[in-house]
Each structure stands twice: as C-alpha cells, then as structure tokens.
Design a protein around this motif. Structure first.
Motif, PDB file in Angstrom:
ATOM      1  N   ASP A  79       0.838  -1.188   0.000  1.00 29.43           N
ATOM      2  CA  ASP A  79       0.000   0.000   0.000  1.00 29.43           C
ATOM      3  C   ASP A  79       0.883   1.252   0.000  1.00 29.43           C
ATOM      4  OD1 ASP A  79      -2.073   1.707   0.122  1.00 29.43           O
ATOM      5  OD2 ASP A  79      -2.599   1.315   2.210  1.00 29.43           O
ATOM      6  N   GLU A 123      -5.019  -5.691  -7.236  1.00 30.74           N
ATOM      7  CA  GLU A 123      -5.019  -4.965  -5.971  1.00 30.74           C
ATOM      8  C   GLU A 123      -6.020  -5.590  -5.015  1.00 30.74           C
ATOM      9  OE1 GLU A 123      -6.412  -2.310  -2.940  1.00 30.74           O
ATOM     10  OE2 GLU A 123      -7.604  -2.721  -4.734  1.00 30.74           O
ATOM     11  N   GLY A 182      -5.334  -2.806  -0.606  1.00 30.13           N
ATOM     12  CA  GLY A 182      -4.285  -1.807  -0.710  1.00 30.13           C
ATOM     13  C   GLY A 182      -2.939  -2.354  -1.136  1.00 30.13           C
ATOM     14  N   ASN A 183      -2.782  -3.676  -1.209  1.00 29.93           N
ATOM     15  CA  ASN A 183      -1.543  -4.298  -1.663  1.00 29.93           C
ATOM     16  C   ASN A 183      -1.734  -4.858  -3.067  1.00 29.93           C
ATOM     17  OD1 ASN A 183      -0.127  -3.775   0.764  1.00 29.93           O
ATOM     18  ND2 ASN A 183      -1.088  -5.554   1.722  1.00 29.93           N
TER      19      ASN A 183
END
Length: 746
Positions: free
Chosen positions: A185, A236, A239-240
């Motif tokens: 993120d 995604e 957030g990663n």
C-alpha cells in the motif's frame, strides 16, 4: 479555386464525412466507447495474431497434464496430497526440473488419509489403550498428507496458484492465505492506474504457502466477447498488489529478481498522472496496458508446449531429457475440471497453456506493447486520413475514389502489420479502416436512405434473444420496444442436464462441444417455435422466458408447451447420440410465472437482456427439485392455474430455500383429453393417499403409497412419501401441521 468550388458543391457530403471522423475520434478518445468498434478491433487483433504467430513449440516449458488418462489411472480430482508430494519429489529428484508452477489452488485440508477419524477414535474410544495410542502417534506423520506435501515443497522452486474474487462477496468468504505482496500500500499512491481490484480471494493453506517459494494468481481477464487476449499482471487487494502466476514462475526461472514498476513519465506527462507502462524483472520488461494487463503472446494453437501426462510422471514413464532443467506447469486439459478458455487461436484452449505463453513471452521479451499513448497515434492517424478523405473523396470520380480508398486500406494494413511484427507494438487498425470505408460508402451512396431501419434496429437489440419471426412482428411498431428495465408478468423456464459431470468426463473436448451443440440447438429451436426468448446458456443449462420483449397474453401456456416438446425431443436425440457412441442425455425443467424485472442488466463491461426477481428464483429452485422428485418437469401453482388445459399431478407443498411462503408444485402429465384410463386411476389413488398423508393418517397413507409403488415401480414420488411417513412416525410433525416440506438447500 476549382477545388474550393467543388467542395462547396459537395458541402453536405464533406460535413457528413467530418461527422464520421468526429464519431471515430469520440470513440478513440474514450469520450464515447462503441462496442461494435471494440469488437472489430478485437477481431483485427485476432487476425493479426493468427497471421503472424510463430507456430513453433517452446521446449523450455513443459505442461504436466492432469488429463483424462491421469484421472482414469490415479482417480478423480482432487488427488490426495501425498500423491502430489510424490509428483513433486519425482519432478525434482528424478527429472531435475528447474521450476514448478501449480495452476491449482489448495484451499482445503486433505482428510483423505482418515487421520481425522483415527484421532477421534484415539481421543474418545481407545484413550486407555497404550498400544493403539502408540500406533496412532507413529502413523500421524505418515498420514498428515498436508504436511507431507508441504515437506515436498520446501527449499524448492515451487510456485502455487490462487485466485481473487471480484464483485460483492460475503463477509469472511476468504479461504487460505495470500503470499507476500509484490507492492505494498502506497507504492502507487497518487497514480492514475486502473488495477483489477478484488474483494476476496481463494488462497492456499497457510502450511503450504509458507513451504512454497512463491505464489501467483491465475485470474483470467477475458474481453466482453469471452475471449482471453490478456491477463492481469497485478491485482489490488486490501491496498496491496499481487503478481500473476506467470510472473512468479518467470521470476524464479531467472533467479528471483525483484519486481519493479516503470512509469510513462516525461514528454509532458506529469509524475502524478503517469501511467504504469511496464513491469521489470531484472533486465526483462513486461509491457502492460492501462489495466496493468499484458497481452498473451500466443505461439499457436494448443500444443505449442510439450505435454506429458501426470500419471506417466508418477509412474516414471517420461524420458528424463523431456523434463530436465525445464520450467514445469501442472494443469489440466480434462473438460470436467473446467480450466478451458476461449482464445484468439482456438475456441477451447487449456488455461494452463495461457500461463506458459506468458512465461515464454517474458523470457523472450516478445510480449506485444499496447501502451496508453497508442490512443494519441490513433487520434493523429484518424485526423490526417479523415480530413484528407472528407475533402477529396467528394470531388473525385467514383473510379478514382475507389482506387484511393483501396490504396489507403492496403497502406494502413501493411504499415500496421510491419509495426506489429518488427516494432512489437499493437496499434489500432479496425477504427481507421472502418472510417475509410465509412467515408467512402457514405459518399458513394449519398442520398440513399436505409430501408427497414426499424426492423434492423430491433434485430440488433433483440435478434440474439428472440427468433426472427418475432423480430418481424416487433418491426411493425419498433418504437414500442427498448432495453430499459421494467416490471412485467412473465414466465421463466430453467432447464439443466442431469449428470453432466459424468457425461463431460466420458468425452473429449471436441465430442463434448459437439454434443452440447447438438443438444442446445434443437432445444433452442423448440423455445423459439413457442415464442420464447433465450436469456442465456449456462454451460449445460438453458434459461428462457416468455412475455418479453414481445407481449404474450398466453405466455404460461406457450412456456409449458415448449417444456413438453423439449422432453419429447430427447428421445430421437438420444437415438442419434447412441449411434455416435455418446451417452444418453436427460434434462429437468422448472417453470414459474409471476412479476419479474426485465431489461438490459449487467455492468459497464457487459450487458444482457435478462429477467430478475423472486419469481425467477422460484423457477430455478423448481428445476433443481426435478431430480429429487424424479420427474422431468415441475411447474408452480401459478402455471397450473393459468394453463387449465393440462392434466397435472400435485407433487408436494414445499418451502424452497430463500422463500418463507410455501409453494405447491405440480408435474404436468398431458393435455386434457389425451390421458388414458390407467393414468386417471393412478392419479385418483394418489390424491387419496396424499389426503391421508396430510391428515397424518400414517397407516392408511402408507398402505396406499405401498400399493402405488407395487403398481407403478418407476414412480419415485411414491417412494418419497413412504419414506417421509416412516420418518414422521419417529419424528412426528407439529400438532398444527400444514403438510409443507422444507428444503434447506438450493
């Protein structure tokens, strides 16, 4: 001056030509996207790919195939983890492979060894038996197949597969664990990038994920036409950002360089809005588009990589040289395991070979580029060609205009192919060619108005759903029809093939495709003959509805007639199947009428003219009940009441999953007047037996049903009621009982 005078004389044609140019510019810039242009661009992409593909076999990558032969020799999938551990050991120890990738997810624990049952016995029954306790403790390491598989993965170049879920998912629907993210993120904070975003995932067991060297997702990203032309390189979640299976395998194959991101900065592009243009593995670049997806560099049809049967690897029948130092992917071509895709090079294509193509493309650096700036090139070419054609085509003679148009098409096509082949760049082609053709055609046919416009519009909107004769009727008043959602009284039909998995397992992909075509074509014809609208095909299932888009006051009757004809069509069809050595096919059909929402529904990516609502859900549940009651067709009470011309058998009163209100369900027998005396007698005794059953007069009801069983041994309904009576004797229903049977499953 003469040129300007000619332009003035042909001002209307110039304006129309410039409007055509504007139309294509709006599409190219994304201000308005036209699906048919996108479809043509996909078609032109497919044609270029097929013309210029290498059609060679890549020896570096081998697919270990869980094929029909493997399933026949090793048992149905999923296999036990100790067998997979043996496969891994065999590949690394005996065949000395380089990297192993699994196009499979291991989300659930393997309990096939029986260890769980033994532990329960150890804990609850033989806790004082020291010998038994010792034996079980000694066996545990051998029977813990997940640990055995994990041990086989450790310290080896093994990549596991997993998948992400899109759309709304239920809370806590995630399974397994995810690997470490490629980017965390914040890495792309402030960037304008259209990542595929997931709301859930199906990962591998924590034990297995920790033991593997890496993992990558195998999410497909088919275009609106269902064809797989690209795969998402990053997804995604939370957030990663997580890498694809192909990247993970390629990364291990080239000694695990860190994955890096490259942005299209410079040339006036601000750092904030710079798009992600490529991913980098060491010295190798992976070009991506604005969706962070890479075009699949198909080498050719399925078989562009060597396949070996998984069972042959387990049995040591594969030559060592066939696998030594190779990149190996474990996947399946068995149709029953549902990993087949539609691709530009082949309609039915193994999903695992898509990963192989991408891995080879990463290693060879021959993945085609389609960066965001190609939009600028398309706009520039459209403006130059559009303005020139708009100004000159109107003043040229038909012969010269034709030669100029053909010359423009040839030059643009050859130039585009050269850039594809030698520049590794994919530039738009169909919009440019279509604009040239459109300007030429409009100029050559100026003043000609298209006849039957309303009919063609309706055919475009509804032709894929309804038969041509209904389109002809609709054309009489085209303004009365549109795709907007509305609430209407309709009838819905669900049909499904029974035992389809077994049928699929017994046929090769080509035979299965032929069987489904020969099954669905006559079924569709029957539906169309009875004024039905095809909603969708769902594998082996058909969904249709009556009463829209063309109003039909007798839609329940027409739907029931279609259902009866569909069952009749099975007999000659199965005779034909038997002659070809195919298994017989049987279907179940559910029918329900009621208020439904009908219209064009879906997402911004794909729309469909369909029906929704509680009445639709009931229809689907009725189809599922046909298996339980052993009948071909089940209709609701609304159908029975609205089509009194038929003789019915009341099967039951049920409460299906998702509905509190009970539903009376019926089996249509035949049209009134067509029944013989035996069926009248049978139904008379049956109705008496049901009355006794609902009055909780178990003894008399049981006697009636047993007599019916003897007289009509093929009727499953009598067995069902006899079994229920036996159950209610042991577990009496409430004192106040409505006779409703509850189904807690779909």
């Amino acid at each position: 001056m003469e040129f300007l005078k000619n332009l003035k004389d042909h001002a209307a044609r110039v304006v129309i030509s410039l409007c055509i140019l504007l139309f294509f510019l709006l599409n190219a810039t994304g201000a308005f996207e036209f699906e048919f242009i996108k479809g043509l661009e996909n078609f032109s992409y497919d044609m270029r790919l097929n013309w210029l593909k290498s059609d060679t076999v890549d020896e570096r990558i081998v697919i270990v195939d869980i094929d029909e032969k493997s399933l026949a020799e090793q048992g149905r999938w999923p296999w036990s983890r100790n067998k997979l551990a043996t496969l891994v050991d065999q590949l690394f120890d005996e065949y000395k492979i380089n990297v192993l990738g699994f196009d499979v997810v291991f989300a659930e624990k393997d309990e096939s060894s029986g260890l769980k049952n033994l532990e329960r016995i150890q804990k609850n029954y033989l806790v004082d038996d020291a010998n038994f306790q010792q034996i079980i403790n000694d066996l545990k390491p051998k029977l813990d197949y997940d640990q055995t598989f994990a041990n086989a993965l450790k310290n080896r170049k093994v990549v596991l597969g997993y998948y992400f879920r899109q759309g709304n998912t239920e809370q806590n629907s995630n399974t397994g664990v995810l690997p470490d993210a490629s980017f965390i993120d914040g890495n792309f904070k402030g960037k304008s990038i259209d990542f595929m975003r997931a709301q859930g995932f199906g990962g591998n067991l924590d034990l297995l994920q920790k033991s593997a060297a890496s993992a990558g997702h195998f999410n497909p990203q088919p275009d609106n036409d269902g064809i797989s032309r690209k795969v998402p390189m990053l997804v995604e979640f939370g957030g990663n950002y997580y890498e694809a299976l192909s990247i993970a395998v390629a990364r291990l194959a080239i000694n695990s360089p860190r994955l890096e991101a490259g942005f299209a900065e410079g040339l006036g592009v601000s750092k904030k809005y710079a798009g992600l243009e490529w991913l980098k593995l060491g010295t190798r670049y992976i070009p991506v588009d604005r969706d962070v997806a890479a075009l699949i560099p198909y080498r050719g049809r399925q078989g562009s990589f060597n396949y070996v049967s998984a069972t042959d690897v387990l049995n040591g029948k594969v030559p060592v040289d066939a696998l030594k130092n190779k990149i190996v992917l474990v996947g399946t071509t068995a149709p029953g395991l549902m990993d087949l895709r539609a691709t530009p090079v082949q309609n039915i294509y193994a999903g695992v070979e898509i990963h192989a193509n991408v891995i080879a493309g990463i290693l060879d650096q021959n993945i085609k580029e389609r960066p965001a700036y190609t939009m600028g090139a398309e706009v520039l070419l459209l403006i130059i060609l559009g303005v020139l054609l708009a100004l000159y085509i109107p003043v040229l003679s038909p012969l010269v205009a034709t030669l100029v148009t053909i010359g423009g098409i040839v030059v643009m096509t050859l130039g585009n192919l050269a850039i594809w082949q030698f520049g590794n760049l994919v530039l738009p082609l169909s919009s440019i060619l279509l604009m040239i053709i459109s300007i030429y055609f409009v100029n050559m046919s100026y003043g000609f108005f298209v006849e039957s416009r309303g009919k063609r519009q309706l055919a475009g909107l509804f032709g894929q759903y309804v038969p041509p004769e209904l389109v002809d009727e609709m054309a009489k008043d085209p303004e009365a029809f549109n795709l907007e959602g509305e609430s209407r009284d309709l009838t819905v039909l669900f049909s499904d093939v029974r035992g389809f998995t077994s049928i699929a397992e017994g046929l090769d992909p080509k035979q299965l495709s032929q069987l489904m075509n020969e099954l669905l074509s006559p079924m569709t014809q029957v539906i169309h003959q009875h004024r039905g609208t095809i909603d969708k095909y769902m594998g082996d299932a058909v969904m249709a509805f009556w009463g829209a888009p063309l109003s039909d006051p007798e839609h329940p009757k027409h739907a029931l007639q279609a259902a009866m004809k569909m069952i009749e069509a099975l007999k000659p069809m199965n005779v034909s199947f038997a002659e070809k050595g195919w298994p017989a096919v049987d279907i179940g059909i559910g029918l329900n009428s009621g208020m439904m929402t009908v219209g064009n529904m879906g997402s911004s990516f794909r729309m469909a003219y369909t029906v929704m609502g509680d009445a639709v859900n009931v229809g689907a549940r009725l189809e599922a009940l046909t298996r339980i009651y052993g009948v071909h067709i089940i209709v609701s009470e609304s159908i029975k009441n609205r089509v009194p011309e038929y003789l019915y058998r009341e099967l039951d009163i049920v409460r299906v999953k998702g509905k509190e209100q009970p539903v009376a369900i019926y089996e249509p027998i035949c049209e009134l007047g067509m029944e013989d005396k035996s069926i009248k007698d049978e139904l008379k005794f049956y109705r008496e037996a049901v009355k006794l059953y609902r009055a909780k007069n178990w003894d008399s009801a049981e006697l009636q049903f047993l007599n019916l069983q003897k007289a009509y041994p093929k009727a499953l309904i009598y067995v069902i009621y006899a079994q229920r009576i036996a159950h209610f004797r042991q577990n009496p229903p409430p004192e106040v009982w409505d006779g409703v049977f509850n189904f807690d499953h779909k």
